[in-house]
Write a protein that holds these residues in place. Sequence first.
Motif, PDB file in Angstrom:
ATOM      1  N   TYR A 276      -2.829  -7.463  17.957  1.00 50.83           N
ATOM      2  CA  TYR A 276      -3.637  -7.593  16.745  1.00 50.83           C
ATOM      3  C   TYR A 276      -4.200  -6.271  16.215  1.00 50.83           C
ATOM      4  N   PRO A 277      -4.576  -5.304  17.061  1.00 49.83           N
ATOM      5  CA  PRO A 277      -5.079  -4.050  16.477  1.00 49.83           C
ATOM      6  C   PRO A 277      -4.086  -3.404  15.517  1.00 49.83           C
ATOM      7  N   LEU A 278      -2.818  -3.343  15.902  1.00 50.89           N
ATOM      8  CA  LEU A 278      -1.806  -2.763  15.014  1.00 50.89           C
ATOM      9  C   LEU A 278      -1.575  -3.650  13.796  1.00 50.89           C
ATOM     10  N   PHE A 279      -1.470  -4.951  14.005  1.00 54.57           N
ATOM     11  CA  PHE A 279      -1.255  -5.886  12.900  1.00 54.57           C
ATOM     12  C   PHE A 279      -2.378  -5.787  11.873  1.00 54.57           C
ATOM     13  N   GLU A 280      -3.627  -5.824  12.330  1.00 57.02           N
ATOM     14  CA  GLU A 280      -4.742  -5.781  11.395  1.00 57.02           C
ATOM     15  C   GLU A 280      -4.829  -4.430  10.692  1.00 57.02           C
ATOM     16  N   ALA A 281      -4.539  -3.358  11.394  1.00 53.06           N
ATOM     17  CA  ALA A 281      -4.585  -2.036  10.759  1.00 53.06           C
ATOM     18  C   ALA A 281      -3.571  -1.951   9.623  1.00 53.06           C
ATOM     19  N   VAL A 282      -2.351  -2.450   9.865  1.00 55.71           N
ATOM     20  CA  VAL A 282      -1.319  -2.449   8.818  1.00 55.71           C
ATOM     21  C   VAL A 282      -1.734  -3.352   7.665  1.00 55.71           C
ATOM     22  N   LEU A 283      -2.271  -4.532   7.991  1.00 53.54           N
ATOM     23  CA  LEU A 283      -2.676  -5.480   6.952  1.00 53.54           C
ATOM     24  C   LEU A 283      -3.794  -4.914   6.089  1.00 53.54           C
ATOM     25  N   TRP A 284      -4.900  -4.467   6.705  1.00 55.75           N
ATOM     26  CA  TRP A 284      -6.044  -3.990   5.918  1.00 55.75           C
ATOM     27  C   TRP A 284      -5.700  -2.713   5.160  1.00 55.75           C
ATOM     28  N   ARG A 285      -4.873  -1.847   5.775  1.00 58.91           N
ATOM     29  CA  ARG A 285      -4.479  -0.618   5.062  1.00 58.91           C
ATOM     30  C   ARG A 285      -3.678  -0.961   3.802  1.00 58.91           C
ATOM     31  N   GLY A 286      -2.754  -1.901   3.932  1.00 51.96           N
ATOM     32  CA  GLY A 286      -1.989  -2.306   2.755  1.00 51.96           C
ATOM     33  C   GLY A 286      -2.855  -2.955   1.700  1.00 51.96           C
ATOM     34  N   LEU A 287      -3.811  -3.776   2.131  1.00 46.88           N
ATOM     35  CA  LEU A 287      -4.706  -4.423   1.172  1.00 46.88           C
ATOM     36  C   LEU A 287      -5.612  -3.414   0.493  1.00 46.88           C
ATOM     37  N   ARG A 288      -5.996  -2.373   1.230  1.00 44.48           N
ATOM     38  CA  ARG A 288      -6.818  -1.335   0.617  1.00 44.48           C
ATOM     39  C   ARG A 288      -6.043  -0.647  -0.511  1.00 44.48           C
ATOM     40  N   ARG A 289      -4.766  -0.366  -0.265  1.00 41.67           N
ATOM     41  CA  ARG A 289      -3.956   0.251  -1.320  1.00 41.67           C
ATOM     42  C   ARG A 289      -3.837  -0.675  -2.523  1.00 41.67           C
ATOM     43  N   ARG A 290      -3.591  -1.953  -2.250  1.00 40.52           N
ATOM     44  CA  ARG A 290      -3.420  -2.888  -3.365  1.00 40.52           C
ATOM     45  C   ARG A 290      -4.735  -3.091  -4.121  1.00 40.52           C
ATOM     46  N   ARG A 291      -5.851  -3.135  -3.404  1.00 38.39           N
ATOM     47  CA  ARG A 291      -7.139  -3.298  -4.082  1.00 38.39           C
ATOM     48  C   ARG A 291      -7.434  -2.097  -4.972  1.00 38.39           C
ATOM     49  N   ALA A 292      -7.145  -0.915  -4.472  1.00 39.81           N
ATOM     50  CA  ALA A 292      -7.368   0.282  -5.292  1.00 39.81           C
ATOM     51  C   ALA A 292      -6.516   0.228  -6.551  1.00 39.81           C
ATOM     52  N   ARG A 293      -5.275  -0.222  -6.399  1.00 37.10           N
ATOM     53  CA  ARG A 293      -4.371  -0.254  -7.542  1.00 37.10           C
ATOM     54  C   ARG A 293      -4.721  -1.376  -8.514  1.00 37.10           C
ATOM     55  N   LEU A 294      -5.075  -2.546  -7.993  1.00 39.15           N
ATOM     56  CA  LEU A 294      -5.249  -3.716  -8.850  1.00 39.15           C
ATOM     57  C   LEU A 294      -6.664  -3.874  -9.390  1.00 39.15           C
ATOM     58  N   LEU A 295      -7.678  -3.453  -8.626  1.00 33.28           N
ATOM     59  CA  LEU A 295      -9.059  -3.762  -8.999  1.00 33.28           C
ATOM     60  C   LEU A 295      -9.883  -2.554  -9.426  1.00 33.28           C
ATOM     61  N   LEU A 296      -9.570  -1.371  -8.916  1.00 32.64           N
ATOM     62  CA  LEU A 296     -10.423  -0.213  -9.201  1.00 32.64           C
ATOM     63  C   LEU A 296      -9.902   0.648 -10.346  1.00 32.64           C
ATOM     64  N   ALA A 297      -8.592   0.715 -10.508  1.00 31.98           N
ATOM     65  CA  ALA A 297      -8.032   1.648 -11.490  1.00 31.98           C
ATOM     66  C   ALA A 297      -8.491   1.329 -12.909  1.00 31.98           C
ATOM     67  N   ARG A 298      -8.422   0.057 -13.302  1.00 32.81           N
ATOM     68  CA  ARG A 298      -8.758  -0.286 -14.685  1.00 32.81           C
ATOM     69  C   ARG A 298     -10.232  -0.069 -15.021  1.00 32.81           C
TER      70      ARG A 298
END
Length: 695
Positions: A276-298
């Motif tokens: 789970y440490p590796l799984f969660e790190a990959v998951l949250w890191r990817g979500l952080r990128r998507r959140r920055a792109r989808l929610l913060l940029a505009r």
Amino acid sequence: MERLDTDAPAARTARVLEHLAAAAGKRALAETESRLRDAARRLADGRIVVVVCGEFNRGKSSLVNALVERKGLLPVDVLQTTSVVTTVGWGPREQATARLRDAGGGTEERVIPLDEVARYVTESTNPGNRHRAELIEVLLPHPKLADGVTLVDTPGVGGVFPEHTAMTTGFLASADAVVFVADMTSPLTASELRFLGHAVTATDSGPDEDGLLVVLTRADQAAPADRGEMLANTRAKLAELTGRPTGDTSVLPVSTRLRLRYLGSGSDAPDEDSGYPLFEAVLWRGLRRRRARLLLARPLEEAGAAVQALLGPLTAEQEALARETDETLSRMRAEAEAGQRRITELRSTGAQWRTELRTQLRELRRELVMALHDELDTVWQRVCTEYLYDEALQDDMDELAAQVSAAYAAVAGATARRAETELNALVTGFAQRHGIGLTPTANSRIDTVGPLRLEPDLGAEEQPGKAMPIGRDGAFGASMGAAIGGTVFGPLGAAIGAAAGLLAGLLRGVKAARHQELQTRRRNLRDQLGMARGRQQRVIVHGLGNLLDSAAERAEQELDSLLRQQTETVGDTLERLKATADATREQARARHDTLAKEHSELLATGQEVATLAALVAELVTEADTDLPPAPHSKEAGAAGRAAEGHEASDDTPPTSQQPAEQPGTERDTEPGPKPKPESETEPEPQPESESRPDA
């Protein structure tokens, strides 16, 4: 565990928006203030939706429980759940809400205790969905969810309820990321690959490395020698499915059982065994990128535009105060008045820009409808050339109906996303040509007809029975065998030949009967699916039309808002220029000092916006360079090493600390390795089942 940590730039962005909105309100720039507050509200309300999906009996619900560190939050049942989606998001206190259909077709929302969630989502306590539940929403004050992440636990697909597959596929259209859950102890099945294909289509996640993550549960139950082969096999199938290089889609083995046992132990030691440490790190890191792109940029784009709208009149007034001649002031006023006339012309109801925009939107509609028909034709071709010739699907009407419904739902989801992308590109380009900005349209969905119901033997009563042709072929085979055997070997040969001929004839007859049965059923199913095809096509095309109509209306409203904002800015400039012309030298000097301070503050805010925009860009392009190491423990180590690209060795010795299996637990798992005798292992507490069978 590292959480989704875009909260700092999000908080800074919110403060910038509030500061600018207050400044606009102070200067009576109502439209600018309204746009900024709308942007702040969208930022606060923004969610990243993560859909956890897969076939039943794969461990989805237990995986969600493990992610939020709440063993037993979502129920694990021995029976499949009803057609109910459960969402888990952030709330200031623990709460669950059931959305129920009433007798009149309306919707009722009922707040329920967390321990009553199972009453609405499991087949054993809600058979046939007698409670008419549509959605269960769970809120938790959990830090991993505080940044707007919503986990969606969907009903299992590929089971005896075809509506589960159609519902889950339809829900994918609103997903920002998909976690597909499979089983480490068995290869991806044909139905799983079909559903994954629907998921890639519906979410448009094929080229996006953060859009799809595959998790293989029960890693501790897979034979060590098979783990590397299983991961390689899964990656190869995903590469073929998505068209991306092998390894581009994250495939991570985990053991939810070990994870939940670790959480219950209260240990502070690193939890590497579970994966789970590796799984969660990959998951949250990817979500952080998507959140920055989808929610913060505009919101930052809106803030930057507001800074310019607020700075323009100040700069003009400062220039006017510093003028050497009155001709300079006259020129500036003439330029501002010309801009005001241009905006007034653009805002007029019969303005040319409206005609131009509507013409371009009509052309886009035509292109999207043509592309949609092509996609629907592709689905129909796949049904006729693949699904109807798959004997397993022919023998399982529910699974066939589920796969066809899912294919149409995937097309609807992909069409909605393409429409959104194309609309944003069209209207943004149009606005740029006319010198105004634009907010992208919100995510939209296109509904489908819903799950199909197929009758497997419709019209079969008109077909001849099987017994007669089978008996005829058997008799013919017996007579031919007897004749040939008797001719060659005499009476004994005739008897043997007759028996052999009878068997061969019967086998031929059975094969021919089966072939005839499949042909009849294929024609029957093709007729039923053909009628359903027409209904689906009408519904999806109508849904696309509604989506485009509402998007076009929003685009015109947005452009009108931007023009009102420009009108306010030009009006503010003209008022300042007029006041400047009447100011004395002493008044001008004092005003200049006031403006210098205000100008400096706005420049500092603009610099903050630029800094945040750069940070968001950095987050979007962030590489996974500091992920946790792969596990190297006894139980899940080989699987974890393979996840990092180090294949597990075939001679990896079996684990010596495999937890003992308890009778009646892990009800949804495939048979795992046999437990060690009690003398070789310390007794373990009874583990929670990896998932409910639908999960």
